[in-house]
Design an enzyme around this catalytic site. Structure first.
Site, PDB file in Angstrom:
ATOM      1  N   LYS A  58     -12.031  -1.178   8.100  1.00 26.72           N
ATOM      2  CA  LYS A  58     -11.453  -2.119   9.072  1.00 26.72           C
ATOM      3  C   LYS A  58     -12.122  -1.847  10.421  1.00 26.72           C
ATOM      4  O   LYS A  58     -12.907  -2.638  10.888  1.00 26.72           O
ATOM      5  CB  LYS A  58      -9.939  -1.947   9.204  1.00 26.72           C
ATOM      6  CG  LYS A  58      -9.182  -1.866   7.901  1.00 26.72           C
ATOM      7  CD  LYS A  58      -9.095  -3.166   7.161  1.00 26.72           C
ATOM      8  CE  LYS A  58      -8.281  -2.986   5.890  1.00 26.72           C
ATOM      9  NZ  LYS A  58      -8.562  -4.027   4.914  1.00 26.72           N
ATOM     10  N   ASP A  69      -1.401   7.182   6.071  1.00 23.55           N
ATOM     11  CA  ASP A  69      -2.475   6.250   5.709  1.00 23.55           C
ATOM     12  C   ASP A  69      -2.717   5.372   6.936  1.00 23.55           C
ATOM     13  O   ASP A  69      -1.892   4.519   7.266  1.00 23.55           O
ATOM     14  CB  ASP A  69      -2.026   5.414   4.499  1.00 23.55           C
ATOM     15  CG  ASP A  69      -3.025   4.301   4.155  1.00 23.55           C
ATOM     16  OD1 ASP A  69      -4.050   4.161   4.859  1.00 23.55           O
ATOM     17  OD2 ASP A  69      -2.772   3.572   3.178  1.00 23.55           O
ATOM     18  N   TRP A  88       0.831  -1.211   0.000  1.00 22.43           N
ATOM     19  CA  TRP A  88       0.000   0.000   0.000  1.00 22.43           C
ATOM     20  C   TRP A  88       0.855   1.247   0.000  1.00 22.43           C
ATOM     21  O   TRP A  88       0.546   2.222  -0.691  1.00 22.43           O
ATOM     22  CB  TRP A  88      -0.971  -0.014   1.185  1.00 22.43           C
ATOM     23  CG  TRP A  88      -1.891  -1.187   1.128  1.00 22.43           C
ATOM     24  CD1 TRP A  88      -1.975  -2.222   2.011  1.00 22.43           C
ATOM     25  CD2 TRP A  88      -2.854  -1.492   0.093  1.00 22.43           C
ATOM     26  NE1 TRP A  88      -2.912  -3.133   1.603  1.00 22.43           N
ATOM     27  CE2 TRP A  88      -3.467  -2.710   0.439  1.00 22.43           C
ATOM     28  CE3 TRP A  88      -3.242  -0.846  -1.075  1.00 22.43           C
ATOM     29  CZ2 TRP A  88      -4.457  -3.306  -0.350  1.00 22.43           C
ATOM     30  CZ3 TRP A  88      -4.232  -1.430  -1.860  1.00 22.43           C
ATOM     31  CH2 TRP A  88      -4.814  -2.638  -1.495  1.00 22.43           C
TER      32      TRP A  88
HETATM   33  N1  PLP Z   1      -3.977   1.273   2.681  1.00 27.54           N
HETATM   34  C1  PLP Z   1      -3.992   0.247   3.552  1.00 27.54           C
HETATM   35  C2  PLP Z   1      -3.083   0.281   4.745  1.00 27.54           C
HETATM   36  C3  PLP Z   1      -4.851  -0.833   3.340  1.00 27.54           C
HETATM   37  O1  PLP Z   1      -4.867  -1.858   4.200  1.00 27.54           O
HETATM   38  C4  PLP Z   1      -5.698  -0.842   2.198  1.00 27.54           C
HETATM   39  C5  PLP Z   1      -6.611  -1.960   1.950  1.00 27.54           C
HETATM   40  O2  PLP Z   1      -6.661  -2.940   2.651  1.00 27.54           O
HETATM   41  C6  PLP Z   1      -5.633   0.250   1.322  1.00 27.54           C
HETATM   42  C7  PLP Z   1      -4.774   1.286   1.598  1.00 27.54           C
HETATM   43  C8  PLP Z   1      -6.515   0.320   0.100  1.00 27.54           C
HETATM   44  O3  PLP Z   1      -7.764   0.694   0.543  1.00 27.54           O
HETATM   45  P1  PLP Z   1      -9.011   0.809  -0.435  1.00 27.54           P
HETATM   46  O4  PLP Z   1      -9.391  -0.568  -0.817  1.00 27.54           O
HETATM   47  O5  PLP Z   1     -10.023   1.494   0.457  1.00 27.54           O
HETATM   48  O6  PLP Z   1      -8.629   1.647  -1.591  1.00 27.54           O
END
Ligand code: PLP
Length: 355
Positions: free
Chosen positions: A191, A167, A100
């Protein structure tokens, strides 16, 4: 009872799901579904206002920050952050601690020069790099506080004098944070906050309107702040269920209380992983996440057998992510210590039966 160790989306307490289900048929005795009432109605405006005020109260958000409920997930924030903050030709610094984090950096490259200050990719992201310099001429520094896939977590904000963007998709509301240390926090809700479809953004107002870019209205934080997260039709149900879940968290005693529970839950599971001769944790001990516990078997050929036993014991979603293998137990706020004990008992049972 099923014990859901899945990484998401949206593991919430049973009582929240029950109340959420009722509102689909009859929202607050209006005889209408929450899904059909106007998002401009007084009733729904109250839902947004209460959701915002619960976020502010639980996280102790300072007055000079906006709290926004957006769509597009955390992935949309990977683009919105540089689009709103980074001037043409500007530079931003990113810490690479997983898939991510690296996706966030990749997206930001569309908007300027991105410097990766450190990366743990060479060890398949089993740890969080500690010694790195954050360039003082960068517009902002970005990192991911919990690496959902690899089971590592950053408990202390890396030191820097430049604005920090984080994030927090997979650890928001799980532990106390000092919002004032950050300039922008974003989190896909799915989550610990609520259903997928809503994304929380907490941003210091001072930071906005400075990039000099033309930003499409739908991607412009200032426009969303001005419109009170109602620039367009908001994800009404996701916001409503988030509100119910935030009420649950408040009634439980708030973040201080849930953090203590999360510490005990994580410790109980990590202790068993260390004690049990069949399992080994994959994350560096000092960086181990309290939300996603990753572990493998010393005898990988037995993994399928353990998964089958786990299924029999009603343990759901513990198969590891394909990029780490083994197992991942996601132990978000809603998962009780009873579920952790059920997993620990199953690990012991497995060990006993293979002696
Ligand atoms: N950032 C983190 C730390 C994540 O765990 C996730 C998805 O699990 C994301 C970003 C991506 O999120 P989204 O599916 O809401 O775009």
């Amino acid at each position: 009872m099923k014990h859901n160790f899945g990484a998401g989306p949206c593991i919430l307490p049973q009582e929240v799901f029950q109340e959420a289900a009722k509102a689909v048929l009859d929202f607050n005795n209006t005889g209408l579904s929450i899904l059909e009432i106007s998002h401009r109605s007084k009733e729904f405006e109250e839902v947004v206002a209460e959701t915002e005020s619960l976020v502010r109260e639980l996280l102790n958000v300072p007055e000079d920050y906006s709290v926004l409920f957006l769509q597009g997930g955390a992935s949309q924030q990977f683009a919105m952050v540089p689009m709103n903050l980074l001037p043409e030709g500007g530079k931003a610094a990113y810490l690479d601690t997983g898939v991510w984090a690296s996706k966030a950096a990749k997206e930001a490259k569309n908007f300027g020069q991105i410097e990766i200050v450190a990366s743990s990719k060479d060890s398949n992201y089993t740890y969080v790099p500690k010694n790195f310099e954050i360039p003082s001429d960068a517009t902002y520094f970005h990192f991911t506080s919990n690496n959902t896939i690899y089971g590592t977590e950053v408990f202390e904000k890396p030191k820097t004098t430049i604005p920090t963007v984080v994030d927090m998709s997979s650890d928001i509301l799980s532990r106390e944070i000092n919002v004032a240390e950050y300039d922008l926090i974003y989190a896909g809700a799915q989550k610990n906050m609520g259903p997928a479809g809503v994304t929380l953004v907490i941003v210091k107002n001072d930071l906005l309107g400075k990039s000099g870019r033309t930003i499409p209205t739908i991607f412009n934080y200032q426009e969303h702040a001005k419109a009170g997260s109602m620039y367009n039709t908001p994800p009404v149900y996701s916001i409503y269920v988030s509100m119910l879940n935030l009420r649950w968290l408040k009634a439980k005693g708030g973040i201080k209380v849930i953090e203590q529970e999360n510490i005990i839950k994580a410790r109980t599971l990590y202790d068993e992983i260390e004690r049990n001769s069949f399992f080994t944790g994959t994350a560096a001990v000092e960086d181990r996440s309290r939300m996603n516990v990753t572990f493998v078997m010393d005898t990988p050929e037995l993994e399928a057998e353990f998964l089958a036993l786990a299924k029999q014991r009603n343990l759901i979603g513990i198969k590891g992510h394909r990029s780490v293998g083994g197992f991942r137990a996601s132990i978000y706020n809603a998962l009780s210590i009873t579920s952790i004990n059920a997993l620990v008992d199953t690990m012991r049972e497995f060990e006993e039966s293979h002696k």
